[in-house]
Scaffold this motif. Sequence first.
Motif, PDB file in Angstrom:
ATOM      1  N   SER B 120       0.842  -1.200   0.000  1.00 16.27           N
ATOM      2  CA  SER B 120       0.000   0.000   0.000  1.00 16.27           C
ATOM      3  C   SER B 120       0.875   1.247   0.000  1.00 16.27           C
ATOM      4  N   THR B 121       0.533   2.133  -0.858  1.00 17.48           N
ATOM      5  CA  THR B 121       1.265   3.400  -0.876  1.00 17.48           C
ATOM      6  C   THR B 121       0.590   4.371   0.084  1.00 17.48           C
ATOM      7  N   GLU B 122       1.221   5.483   0.223  1.00 13.85           N
ATOM      8  CA  GLU B 122       0.576   6.574   0.953  1.00 13.85           C
ATOM      9  C   GLU B 122      -0.695   6.939   0.191  1.00 13.85           C
ATOM     10  N   PRO B 123      -1.733   7.352   0.862  1.00 17.28           N
ATOM     11  CA  PRO B 123      -2.956   7.696   0.125  1.00 17.28           C
ATOM     12  C   PRO B 123      -2.715   8.864  -0.840  1.00 17.28           C
ATOM     13  N   LEU B 124      -3.341   8.767  -1.972  1.00 19.17           N
ATOM     14  CA  LEU B 124      -3.238   9.865  -2.934  1.00 19.17           C
ATOM     15  C   LEU B 124      -4.433  10.769  -2.721  1.00 19.17           C
ATOM     16  N   VAL B 125      -4.167  12.026  -2.530  1.00 21.71           N
ATOM     17  CA  VAL B 125      -5.261  12.935  -2.223  1.00 21.71           C
ATOM     18  C   VAL B 125      -5.573  13.824  -3.416  1.00 21.71           C
ATOM     19  N   PHE B 126      -6.812  13.787  -3.835  1.00 22.54           N
ATOM     20  CA  PHE B 126      -7.293  14.686  -4.875  1.00 22.54           C
ATOM     21  C   PHE B 126      -8.321  15.607  -4.257  1.00 22.54           C
ATOM     22  N   ILE B 127      -8.278  16.846  -4.623  1.00 23.74           N
ATOM     23  CA  ILE B 127      -9.289  17.776  -4.162  1.00 23.74           C
ATOM     24  C   ILE B 127     -10.248  18.042  -5.306  1.00 23.74           C
ATOM     25  N   LEU B 128     -11.540  17.927  -5.021  1.00 26.23           N
ATOM     26  CA  LEU B 128     -12.547  18.267  -6.017  1.00 26.23           C
ATOM     27  C   LEU B 128     -13.521  19.207  -5.347  1.00 26.23           C
ATOM     28  N   GLY B 129     -13.693  20.385  -5.938  1.00 25.28           N
ATOM     29  CA  GLY B 129     -14.578  21.317  -5.265  1.00 25.28           C
ATOM     30  C   GLY B 129     -15.208  22.295  -6.218  1.00 25.28           C
ATOM     31  N   GLN B 130     -16.143  23.052  -5.679  1.00 23.56           N
ATOM     32  CA  GLN B 130     -16.784  24.084  -6.470  1.00 23.56           C
ATOM     33  C   GLN B 130     -16.947  25.302  -5.584  1.00 23.56           C
ATOM     34  N   SER B 131     -16.701  26.446  -6.150  1.00 24.36           N
ATOM     35  CA  SER B 131     -16.807  27.651  -5.340  1.00 24.36           C
ATOM     36  C   SER B 131     -17.589  28.707  -6.090  1.00 24.36           C
ATOM     37  N   ARG B 132     -18.571  29.286  -5.428  1.00 23.26           N
ATOM     38  CA  ARG B 132     -19.338  30.354  -6.055  1.00 23.26           C
ATOM     39  C   ARG B 132     -19.125  31.622  -5.229  1.00 23.26           C
ATOM     40  N   ASP B 133     -18.785  32.676  -5.906  1.00 23.84           N
ATOM     41  CA  ASP B 133     -18.663  33.944  -5.194  1.00 23.84           C
ATOM     42  C   ASP B 133     -19.310  35.027  -6.008  1.00 23.84           C
TER      43      ASP B 133
END
Lengths: 173, 178
Positions: B120-133
């Motif tokens: 097992s490798t270190e966890p791979l982190v992906f960020i998925l997001g949405q921002s409204r301003d």
Amino acid sequence: MTPAQISFSLQDYNNALATANNFDSTLKASAAAVNANYYPILALAARQVFARVEITVGKRADGSLNPDDTLAFLRADRTSAIEELYASAPFWLYVNPELLRLMLQPIVNEHKRIGTTAASGGTVLDLGGLSFFFLLAVRRTYHWQEPLILASLVIRGATICLSKVIHLATIFA
Amino acid sequence: MATLRIHLPLHLTELISGDTSKDVMTWKTTSKGDFVYHEFGLQTPQQFVESNFRIEYGLGYHATALKDGVSFATCASYTCRKTFETTGAPPTTQDVNFRLVDDGFPAMALSYDLKSVTQSTEPLVFILGQSRDPLIQYQSPTSLEDRSAFFLTQFANIEDAVRSFLIRATNNDDYDRS
């Protein structure tokens, strides 16, 4: 607890994950005290309700964000529908009553804003018809004092909520 | 030793568009210091407008830390997948043809080359997001005002927020997977 004190320690994923896991374990323990099978539904409902809340801040005159001017909204078909606030109130009282206050404040503000127009009276049903656009619906009401506003909101919210529950029950019967 | 290559496509277009046959999308890939992110949105955003129950403004974010073996690209979804399947390596192109969302389905690709993995490798982190301003337009007793998200008071800008969320995650050895 002021809005500015709502601690925002989610400055990185690990803290966020730890906080989330902590919340889930607390929820699980509380649910287990009621019934062994209660937690899954509670966990799902919690996520749905959290997903609908938007905590917002206003801007100062110079354009910077002002965390002392915080209001929250429950976003669904109708923004901050009072029967939805009513139905979710027990959850907010469990999680963080401050969030409930932040969601009630815009509704109380709305009564203050339109309070002096005459006529048959009535409480605001929501803060807008579409999820993302606040319609300036004209509602007729007396000039309510805050406790009266809250009392009538609870009554009206409960009534609508109950009628929806009964409606759902007849569908699933 | 056989190597396993995994390709995970994510459908991200619903974050920014309610009508993929009508909306033209644009995107920007920024590789900055220790992380890379795709920022994507509509060419003509319409503030506070919904279409098919989806919002027509705001920006989507897809990010990951820049570590060994990370590559990124933007290309038509089919092209990206084909490149990966035939060459075994992820594409590294930068598509600059801003177009309709469903015209070739532009893909915001991020990939990790894990090489030969034996545990097992270190966890791979992906960020998925949405921002409204701004987030919402609100009629207060005194004014009609645009209000923004509370979390933005904690960061200088959305890029900072994405990076902050990402970097500590990938560098922390005590990452709890439970």
